[in-house]
Design an enzyme around this catalytic site. Structure first.
Site, PDB file in Angstrom:
ATOM      1  CG  ASP A  72      12.576 -18.142 -47.742  1.00  0.00           C
ATOM      2  OD1 ASP A  72      12.357 -17.216 -46.831  1.00  0.00           O
ATOM      3  OD2 ASP A  72      12.454 -18.211 -49.027  1.00  0.00           O
ATOM      4  CB  ALA A  73      15.038 -16.395 -42.025  1.00  0.00           C
ATOM      5  CE  LYS A  74       8.529 -18.178 -46.469  1.00  0.00           C
ATOM      6  NZ  LYS A  74       9.553 -18.744 -47.087  1.00  0.00           N
ATOM      7  NE  ARG A  75      14.562 -16.356 -37.677  1.00  0.00           N
ATOM      8  CZ  ARG A  75      14.959 -16.750 -38.076  1.00  0.00           C
ATOM      9  NH1 ARG A  75      13.917 -17.295 -39.448  1.00  0.00           N
ATOM     10  NH2 ARG A  75      16.527 -17.608 -37.499  1.00  0.00           N
TER      11      ARG A  75
END
EC number: 4.1.1.23
Length: 281
Positions: free
Chosen positions: A97-100
């Site tokens: 879960d890094a939402k890049r």
């Protein structure tokens, strides 16, 4: 780089075998304190290792939130690398879960960080933001296909602020969230048993029958537990797409730590409730 079995197929198998529960690994400062741990790298490592020990061998997906590791710098990222490796060794799939989200070579570099099989942080899937335009995700889509990984694209998120972007109506009359779902349906066309390109769709959003959630891919659903949604709500929210939902529970499980047995029991209760809800739907 020889591809492994596509993420969508591996995820479908894990969901069928272990149930569809995704447990977040979210070591924020207040939770570390609740566990009696210091807000430092040692506390971070103890927390993460305990969660992995408790549930990696029994849940389908573990979802580390990279920000809570990155805030400790290189030592925190080293803990994240170890967490990913140990969780995978336990049999869980890893959604980072890094939402890049970026464009061009920068998006490609983000993709290589998490989706290249030789990367220290290689994950089975990555959360990404499409709000520089869906096409900006192209490098991540391409590398995910090559490596057998997947993506979860922010589409209809559970935070109230998301609506001002996701509910904005385009000139063609379709809103932005629905547009993202349509892009993902095209990515997954013809894939069996399920495509590898999923959407993030909040479980707290109520009736979503006006949206076509049949994207032939997984729907990562935050909001179960502390945010107010329950497993029993899933059929009403997701309708016929409920079988592709991967409900994410973080605090609802993690608050039972640091006791390994209590964490395990909490995860199993949620998994059982989700199985019942999906079967009823």
């Amino acid at each position: 780089m020889s591809p492994m079995e596509p993420f969508g197929a591996r995820l479908r198998h894990a969901m069928d075998e272990r149930g569809p529960l995704c447990v977040g690994i979210d070591p924020h400062a207040s939770l570390l304190a609740d566990w009696g741990l210091n807000d430092d790298v040692a506390g971070l490592e103890r927390f993460s290792r305990t969660v992995v020990e408790a549930v990696a061998d029994r849940v389908a997906v573990l979802k580390p939130q990279s920000a809570f590791f990155e805030r400790f710098g290189s030592r925190g990222v080293a803990v994240l690398e170890k967490t990913v490796q140990e969780a995978r060794a336990g049999g869980a799939l890893i959604v980072m879960d890094a939402k890049r989200g970026d464009i061009g070579s920068t998006m490609a570099a983000y993709a290589e960080s998490f989706l290249h099989k030789d990367a220290p942080l290689f994950s089975d899937a990555l959360t990404v933001s499409p709000y520089l335009g869906y096409g900006s995700l192209g490098p991540a889509v391409e590398l995910a296909r090559e490596s057998g990984a997947g993506l979860f694209v922010l589409a209809l998120t559970s935070n109230p602020e998301g609506g001002e972007v996701q509910h904005a109506v385009r000139p063609d009359g379709r809103n932005v969230g629905a547009t993202m779902l349509a892009h993902l349906a095209r990515e997954n066309a013809g894939e069996s048993p399920m495509g590898s390109f999923g959407a993030v769709v909040g479980a707290t959003l109520g009736d979503l029958s006006s949206y076509d959630l049949d994207i032939n891919g997984p729907l990562l659903a935050p909001g179960i537990g502390a945010q107010g949604a329950t497993p029993a709500d899933l059929p009403a929210v997701f309708g016929p797409a409920v079988r592709t939902v991967v409900p994410n529970v973080s605090r609802g499980v993690l608050r039972h730590g640091p006791d390994v047995v209590a964490l395990r029991d909490a995860a199993e209760r949620f998994a059982d409730e989700i199985r019942v809800a999906v079967a009823a739907g």
